[in-house]
Scaffold this motif. Structure first.
Motif, PDB file in Angstrom:
ATOM      1  N   HIS A  34      38.738 -42.610 -21.905  1.00 18.25           N
ATOM      2  CA  HIS A  34      38.696 -41.332 -22.612  1.00 18.25           C
ATOM      3  C   HIS A  34      37.997 -40.221 -21.831  1.00 18.25           C
ATOM      4  CE1 HIS A  34      38.619 -44.753 -25.486  1.00 18.25           C
ATOM      5  NE2 HIS A  34      39.654 -44.127 -25.973  1.00 18.25           N
ATOM      6  N   ASP A  82      43.154 -39.803 -23.982  1.00 21.08           N
ATOM      7  CA  ASP A  82      43.319 -41.232 -24.178  1.00 21.08           C
ATOM      8  C   ASP A  82      44.672 -41.654 -23.635  1.00 21.08           C
ATOM      9  OD1 ASP A  82      43.126 -43.818 -25.028  1.00 21.08           O
ATOM     10  OD2 ASP A  82      42.652 -43.319 -27.111  1.00 21.08           O
ATOM     11  N   HIS A  88      45.194 -47.766 -32.280  1.00 20.20           N
ATOM     12  CA  HIS A  88      43.785 -48.158 -32.275  1.00 20.20           C
ATOM     13  C   HIS A  88      42.911 -47.056 -32.866  1.00 20.20           C
ATOM     14  CE1 HIS A  88      44.043 -45.954 -28.404  1.00 20.20           C
ATOM     15  NE2 HIS A  88      42.756 -45.691 -28.574  1.00 20.20           N
ATOM     16  N   HIS A  90      38.710 -45.476 -32.988  1.00 21.39           N
ATOM     17  CA  HIS A  90      37.653 -45.242 -32.021  1.00 21.39           C
ATOM     18  C   HIS A  90      36.268 -45.458 -32.617  1.00 21.39           C
ATOM     19  CE1 HIS A  90      40.668 -42.670 -29.681  1.00 21.39           C
ATOM     20  NE2 HIS A  90      40.461 -43.766 -29.019  1.00 21.39           N
ATOM     21  N   ASN A 101      37.567 -48.148 -27.717  1.00 22.14           N
ATOM     22  CA  ASN A 101      38.738 -48.430 -28.550  1.00 22.14           C
ATOM     23  C   ASN A 101      38.402 -49.538 -29.532  1.00 22.14           C
ATOM     24  OD1 ASN A 101      40.266 -46.561 -27.206  1.00 22.14           O
ATOM     25  ND2 ASN A 101      41.182 -48.050 -25.811  1.00 22.14           N
TER      26      ASN A 101
END
Ligand SMILES: [Zn+2]
Length: 146
Positions: A34, A82, A88, A90, A101
Protein backbone atom coordinates in the motif's frame (compact mmCIF):
# COMPACT_ATOMS: atom_id res chain seq x y z
CA UNK A 1 7.24 -9.28 -12.16
CA UNK A 2 9.17 -9.13 -15.39
CA UNK A 3 8.58 -6.80 -18.31
CA UNK A 4 6.32 -9.12 -20.28
CA UNK A 5 4.14 -9.83 -17.22
CA UNK A 6 3.74 -6.10 -16.60
CA UNK A 7 3.03 -5.54 -20.29
CA UNK A 8 0.37 -8.28 -20.20
CA UNK A 9 -1.36 -6.59 -17.27
CA UNK A 10 -1.67 -3.32 -19.21
CA UNK A 11 -2.64 -4.97 -22.49
CA UNK A 12 -5.11 -7.22 -20.70
CA UNK A 13 -7.00 -4.08 -19.70
CA UNK A 14 -6.76 -2.58 -23.17
CA UNK A 15 -4.19 0.00 -22.11
CA UNK A 16 -1.40 1.25 -24.28
CA UNK A 17 2.00 0.10 -23.03
CA UNK A 18 4.29 3.03 -22.29
CA UNK A 19 7.66 2.93 -20.49
CA UNK A 20 6.30 5.20 -17.76
CA UNK A 21 3.26 3.02 -17.14
CA UNK A 22 5.52 -0.01 -16.93
CA UNK A 23 7.79 1.81 -14.47
CA UNK A 24 4.86 2.83 -12.24
CA UNK A 25 3.42 -0.68 -12.23
CA UNK A 26 6.83 -2.15 -11.51
CA UNK A 27 7.28 0.25 -8.58
CA UNK A 28 3.86 -0.70 -7.18
CA UNK A 29 4.75 -4.40 -7.27
CA UNK A 30 8.15 -3.73 -5.81
CA UNK A 31 6.76 -1.66 -2.92
CA UNK A 32 3.88 -4.08 -2.33
CA UNK A 33 2.43 -2.78 0.91
CA UNK A 34 0.00 0.00 0.00
CA UNK A 35 2.52 2.65 -1.02
CA UNK A 36 1.78 6.35 -1.22
CA UNK A 37 2.15 8.22 -4.52
CA UNK A 38 5.32 9.72 -3.11
CA UNK A 39 6.90 6.33 -2.48
CA UNK A 40 6.00 5.30 -6.03
CA UNK A 41 7.49 8.54 -7.35
CA UNK A 42 10.83 7.91 -5.65
CA UNK A 43 11.20 4.51 -7.29
CA UNK A 44 10.02 5.69 -10.71
CA UNK A 45 12.37 8.65 -10.63
CA UNK A 46 15.37 6.36 -10.31
CA UNK A 47 14.61 5.38 -13.89
CA UNK A 48 12.83 8.50 -15.12
CA UNK A 49 14.21 11.47 -13.18
CA UNK A 50 12.19 13.92 -15.26
CA UNK A 51 8.77 12.35 -14.98
CA UNK A 52 6.24 15.06 -14.09
CA UNK A 53 4.21 14.61 -10.95
CA UNK A 54 1.05 15.17 -12.99
CA UNK A 55 2.02 12.33 -15.32
CA UNK A 56 2.60 10.06 -12.36
CA UNK A 57 -0.81 10.87 -10.86
CA UNK A 58 -2.46 10.41 -14.25
CA UNK A 59 -0.92 6.97 -14.58
CA UNK A 60 -2.02 6.00 -11.07
CA UNK A 61 -5.55 7.22 -11.87
CA UNK A 62 -5.60 5.30 -15.13
CA UNK A 63 -4.49 2.13 -13.35
CA UNK A 64 -7.29 2.67 -10.80
CA UNK A 65 -9.90 3.29 -13.49
CA UNK A 66 -8.94 0.02 -15.15
CA UNK A 67 -9.07 -1.96 -11.92
CA UNK A 68 -5.41 -2.81 -11.91
CA UNK A 69 -4.92 -1.11 -8.57
CA UNK A 70 -7.23 0.57 -6.13
CA UNK A 71 -7.04 3.58 -3.89
CA UNK A 72 -6.96 3.14 -0.16
CA UNK A 73 -7.76 6.09 2.06
CA UNK A 74 -6.14 6.11 5.45
CA UNK A 75 -7.37 7.83 8.56
CA UNK A 76 -5.17 10.85 7.98
CA UNK A 77 -6.62 11.13 4.46
CA UNK A 78 -3.38 10.15 2.85
CA UNK A 79 -3.96 8.32 -0.41
CA UNK A 80 -2.28 4.96 -0.75
CA UNK A 81 -2.45 2.41 -3.53
CA UNK A 82 -3.25 -1.27 -3.41
CA UNK A 83 -2.10 -3.75 -6.02
CA UNK A 84 -3.96 -6.64 -4.41
CA UNK A 85 -7.34 -6.85 -6.13
CA UNK A 86 -8.64 -9.98 -4.39
CA UNK A 87 -11.42 -9.38 -1.90
CA UNK A 88 -9.87 -8.17 1.33
CA UNK A 89 -10.25 -5.73 4.16
CA UNK A 90 -7.62 -3.59 5.82
CA UNK A 91 -6.18 -3.42 9.26
CA UNK A 92 -4.71 0.01 9.82
CA UNK A 93 -2.31 0.79 12.62
CA UNK A 94 -2.67 4.44 13.45
CA UNK A 95 0.59 4.49 15.38
CA UNK A 96 2.91 3.25 12.66
CA UNK A 97 0.68 3.99 9.65
CA UNK A 98 0.97 0.41 8.46
CA UNK A 99 -1.83 -1.13 6.38
CA UNK A 100 -2.17 -4.88 6.49
CA UNK A 101 -4.46 -6.90 4.26
CA UNK A 102 -7.10 -8.79 6.16
CA UNK A 103 -8.77 -11.83 4.62
CA UNK A 104 -11.82 -13.33 6.27
CA UNK A 105 -14.30 -15.24 4.14
CA UNK A 106 -16.63 -15.78 7.08
CA UNK A 107 -16.82 -12.03 7.69
CA UNK A 108 -17.44 -11.37 3.96
CA UNK A 109 -20.30 -13.83 3.95
CA UNK A 110 -21.75 -12.33 7.11
CA UNK A 111 -21.65 -8.81 5.68
CA UNK A 112 -23.23 -9.86 2.38
CA UNK A 113 -25.96 -11.82 4.16
CA UNK A 114 -26.62 -8.96 6.50
CA UNK A 115 -27.00 -6.32 3.81
CA UNK A 116 -28.94 -8.66 1.52
CA UNK A 117 -31.41 -9.01 4.33
CA UNK A 118 -31.42 -5.47 5.58
CA UNK A 119 -30.29 -3.33 2.65
CA UNK A 120 -29.70 0.39 2.75
CA UNK A 121 -32.64 2.45 1.46
CA UNK A 122 -32.07 4.09 -1.91
CA UNK A 123 -28.58 2.68 -2.24
CA UNK A 124 -27.03 -0.09 -4.35
CA UNK A 125 -24.12 -1.74 -2.60
CA UNK A 126 -21.28 -2.67 -4.92
CA UNK A 127 -18.79 -3.85 -2.40
CA UNK A 128 -18.03 -3.64 1.27
CA UNK A 129 -14.48 -3.02 2.40
CA UNK A 130 -13.74 -2.60 6.03
CA UNK A 131 -10.93 -0.56 7.45
CA UNK A 132 -10.24 -1.79 10.94
CA UNK A 133 -8.31 0.87 12.81
CA UNK A 134 -6.21 0.20 15.86
CA UNK A 135 -2.64 -0.43 16.81
CA UNK A 136 -0.42 -3.46 17.11
CA UNK A 137 -0.13 -4.64 20.68
CA UNK A 138 3.54 -5.47 20.59
CA UNK A 139 4.20 -3.17 17.70
CA UNK A 140 5.99 -5.79 15.73
CA UNK A 141 4.66 -5.46 12.23
CA UNK A 142 3.61 -8.63 10.50
CA UNK A 143 5.48 -9.96 7.49
CA UNK A 144 6.05 -7.00 5.22
CA UNK A 145 5.67 -9.09 2.09
CA UNK A 146 1.91 -9.28 1.93
ZN1 LIG B 1 -4.81 -4.05 0.61
Amino acid sequence: MNYSELKNILEGKGLKVTPQRIAVLEALYELKNHPSADEVRKIVQEKYPNIALGTLYNILDTLCEHNIIRKVKTENDFMRYDIEMDKHHHIYCDECDYIENYYDGELDKMLVDYFNRKGIPNFNIKEINLQIVGSYKDHVKPNKND
